[in-house]
Every structure is written in C-alpha cells, then in structure tokens.
Design a protein around this motif. Structure first.
Motif, PDB file in Angstrom:
ATOM      1  N   LEU B  44       0.836  -1.204   0.000  1.00 38.20           N
ATOM      2  CA  LEU B  44       0.000   0.000   0.000  1.00 38.20           C
ATOM      3  C   LEU B  44       0.874   1.258   0.000  1.00 38.20           C
ATOM      4  CD1 LEU B  44      -3.033   0.909   0.191  1.00 38.20           C
ATOM      5  CD2 LEU B  44      -2.613   1.229   2.615  1.00 38.20           C
ATOM      6  N   LEU B  47       2.398   1.758  -3.453  1.00 34.96           N
ATOM      7  CA  LEU B  47       1.395   2.255  -4.413  1.00 34.96           C
ATOM      8  C   LEU B  47       1.051   3.713  -4.147  1.00 34.96           C
ATOM      9  CD1 LEU B  47      -1.023  -0.811  -4.696  1.00 34.96           C
ATOM     10  CD2 LEU B  47       0.346   0.160  -6.535  1.00 34.96           C
ATOM     11  N   SER B  48       0.965   4.086  -2.851  1.00 32.74           N
ATOM     12  CA  SER B  48       0.660   5.479  -2.501  1.00 32.74           C
ATOM     13  C   SER B  48       1.739   6.405  -3.044  1.00 32.74           C
ATOM     14  CB  SER B  48       0.578   5.652  -0.983  1.00 32.74           C
ATOM     15  OG  SER B  48      -0.426   4.848  -0.480  1.00 32.74           O
ATOM     16  N   GLN B  50       3.742   5.773  -5.572  1.00 36.66           N
ATOM     17  CA  GLN B  50       3.634   5.753  -7.040  1.00 36.66           C
ATOM     18  C   GLN B  50       2.552   6.726  -7.513  1.00 36.66           C
ATOM     19  OE1 GLN B  50       3.231   1.748  -8.508  1.00 36.66           O
ATOM     20  NE2 GLN B  50       2.891   2.447 -10.598  1.00 36.66           N
ATOM     21  N   LEU B  51       1.421   6.719  -6.811  1.00 35.53           N
ATOM     22  CA  LEU B  51       0.312   7.601  -7.181  1.00 35.53           C
ATOM     23  C   LEU B  51       0.684   9.067  -6.954  1.00 35.53           C
ATOM     24  CD1 LEU B  51      -2.661   7.270  -8.196  1.00 35.53           C
ATOM     25  CD2 LEU B  51      -3.350   7.600  -5.832  1.00 35.53           C
ATOM     26  N   MET B  54       2.867  10.188  -9.741  1.00 38.02           N
ATOM     27  CA  MET B  54       2.057  10.381 -10.961  1.00 38.02           C
ATOM     28  C   MET B  54       1.320  11.717 -10.914  1.00 38.02           C
ATOM     29  SD  MET B  54       0.400   6.674 -11.802  1.00 38.02           S
ATOM     30  CE  MET B  54      -0.696   7.273 -13.062  1.00 38.02           C
ATOM     31  N   ASN B  55       0.767  12.030  -9.727  1.00 41.78           N
ATOM     32  CA  ASN B  55       0.041  13.295  -9.572  1.00 41.78           C
ATOM     33  C   ASN B  55       0.968  14.498  -9.736  1.00 41.78           C
ATOM     34  OD1 ASN B  55      -2.371  12.004  -9.188  1.00 41.78           O
ATOM     35  ND2 ASN B  55      -2.230  12.008  -6.955  1.00 41.78           N
ATOM     36  N   ASP B  58       1.698  15.117 -13.350  1.00 38.27           N
ATOM     37  CA  ASP B  58       0.564  15.747 -14.027  1.00 38.27           C
ATOM     38  C   ASP B  58       0.579  17.255 -13.767  1.00 38.27           C
ATOM     39  OD1 ASP B  58      -0.220  13.375 -14.996  1.00 38.27           O
ATOM     40  OD2 ASP B  58      -1.836  13.036 -13.545  1.00 38.27           O
TER      41      ASP B  58
END
Lengths: 250, 58
Positions: B44, B47-48, B50-51, B54-55, B58
């Motif tokens: 978890l 993944l957090s 990684q997210l 990604m944000n 952006d």
C-alpha cells in the motif's frame, strides 16, 4: 459502534492495541500450557492423559465461539451492509477452522487411551466434524465467487444457516447417548473440576480467546489494506490511461 | 521428578503430540496472518508513493 466500524478508524485503533494483545496472549499461553503440563496434579483415574484437556477444551470452545462470531458478523453485514462486518466474518473463518481441526485432533488423541479408539461416529464428534466442513464451505465461497458483494452475501447465508450446528454440538452430550463426557465447566451448579486443574484450564481458555482477538485483528487489517490496494491500483491504471489518451490526442 | 513429568508414563506420545500440534498450528497461523498484514502495508505504501509521483508529474 458505527464510529469504530469506520475502516480508517478501525485500522488506527487496532494497530495500537494488537501489540498489547499479542504480548498478553503469549504470556498467558506460556503460563496456561506450562501450568497444565508440569504444575497441575495428575488425575487419579486418567493419570497424565487428562493434561490434553488444557488444549482440547479451549480449542473446542473456540471452534464454536469463532463460528458464533462469524454468524453474528454476517447478520450485521446483511442488515447494515457494513463491509467491515463481512471482513470480520471472513477473517475469523481460518482461525475457527484451525481451532476445529485442533479440537478434532486432540480429541482423537484423547480418545485412544481413554476410549480405546481414535474415532467413533458419536454425536459430539460428528457434529464437530460437520463444523469443520462448514468452515471449509464458508472459505470456499469467498475463493470461488469473484464478485465481492455477491461472495459476502452467499458466505453470510452459509455462516448463518450453519450456526444451527452450534447448539447441536453444545447439547449433543445431553440430547443423545454419547461416549463423550458431559459438560464439566459450563454447567448449572458450577464447575465439577478441582480448582488445581480448573485455574490452568481457565487461563488457557482466556489465552485462546486473546489469541483469536490478536489474529483476527491482523487478518481484518490485512483485508482492509487489500481493499485500499485494489482502489489505488485502479486509480493508477486510470491515471495511466488518461496520460496515454492525452499523448494520443497530442 | 521433571523427567517423570516429561515421560508421563504411557501417555507421553498422546499428550506431547497434542501440545505440539497446538503450538505449531497456532504459531503458523499467527505468523502467516502477521506476515500478510506487513506485506500488504508495504504494498500500500509503495502504491501510494507511485500515485503521488504520478500526480506530481501531471
């Protein structure tokens, strides 16, 4: 109760209390088992063979308790549709299956020197074996059905219908003529067991209860985390698709 | 004295097998449950992160 049932709050609180439950469980298990093995006096009829009760009775009691817990959690899940209730029932199933397998195994090892046989199709033994199959069935539903909501509903029905077996196990020794001895602790008129043997037994039962709480909390935490992992994975995949879409248009 | 407690006459094999099975199975289940929880926590967190990255991109 509903506040505590919030998954995020549940995770935070359970993470704080599980280490303490773990320590208490380990201490009480060591004390209970050591007392039962080495300090409790020998039985005048059964000699040291009776020491099996210090693991057999707690395992048998917990095998029924876990199923009762699952049935109540499933009922709560059906009525209030709270995912934490279904997760609690699901988390308890393997623990209950292990306790049931231990109850059957230790019971058969008790049966050989006491009754002259490892197994007999006695009402208590047979209903306990049915309980093990109910646990397997419950766990199989969760594995077999991909749709989590559908799996929770079917598993909840299995848990609630199977709960009929619990009073059958408990009262089988009163309702039928069985080789298994009647209740000697939880019966009207108080326990018919000497305090020197009763205390280590009660400590073992308490230790098994705390073990259940500790392990079920770890397993519920794991199920909540997996739900969050699935959510994040979906967001990452969606994010990548959006980026790819923008690049394609660009 | 302690030797007698360990040997338990003719019942040692039954009693020790029961205690052995209880200790092995309960320890294994507790360890697997704890280990799975730890693995899920690490997954978890990864993944957090990684997210988050990604944000930021952006």
């Amino acid at each position: 109760m509903h506040k505590f049932a919030n998954p995020a709050r549940f995770l935070r609180i359970s993470r704080m209390i599980t280490p303490w439950f773990f320590i208490l469980t380990a201490v009480l298990l060591v004390v209970g088992l050591y007392w039962g093995l080495f300090i409790a006096p020998e039985d005048y009829q059964m000699g040291s063979a009776y020491r099996i009760i210090f693991v057999h009775v707690p395992a048998s009691y917990m095998s029924m308790f876990c199923y009762g817990f699952m049935a109540v959690a499933s009922l709560v899940g059906i009525i209030w549709k709270h995912p934490l209730a279904d997760q609690s029932a699901r988390a308890a199933a393997p623990i209950g299956a292990v306790f049931t397998a231990l109850a059957l195994f230790t019971g058969s090892l008790w049966g050989k020197p006491m009754w002259g046989t490892y197994w007999i199709w006695d009402a208590r033994l047979t209903s306990e074996l049915v309980l093990l199959f109910l646990y397997f069935g419950y766990m199989a539903v969760w594995e077999a059905v991909d749709d989590r909501v559908k799996a929770a509903r079917i598993a909840a029905i299995v848990a609630m219908v199977g709960a009929v077996n619990i009073p059958i196990i408990k009262f089988s020794v009163d309702w039928w003529n069985t080789l298994h001895q009647p209740a000697s602790i939880m019966k009207s008129g108080g326990a018919s067991i000497h305090p020197d043997m009763l205390w280590p037994l009660l400590i073992s039962i308490l230790a098994f209860n705390l073990y259940f709480v500790t392990v079920v909390l770890w397993r519920i935490q794991s199920l909540i985390l997996r739900r969050q992992i699935r959510g994040l994975q979906m967001r990452i995949v969606e994010g990548r698709q959006n980026v790819e879409g923008q690049n394609h248009h660009g | 004295m302690l030797k007698d407690k360990i040997i338990m006459g003719e019942y040692a094999v039954f009693v020790w097998s029961c205690y052995g099975a209880v200790i092995v199975l309960m320890t294994a289940l507790a360890f697997i449950s704890w280990k799975n929880k730890k693995t899920d926590e690490k997954k978890l967190n990864a993944l957090s992160k990684q997210l988050e990255e990604m944000n930021k991109q952006d």
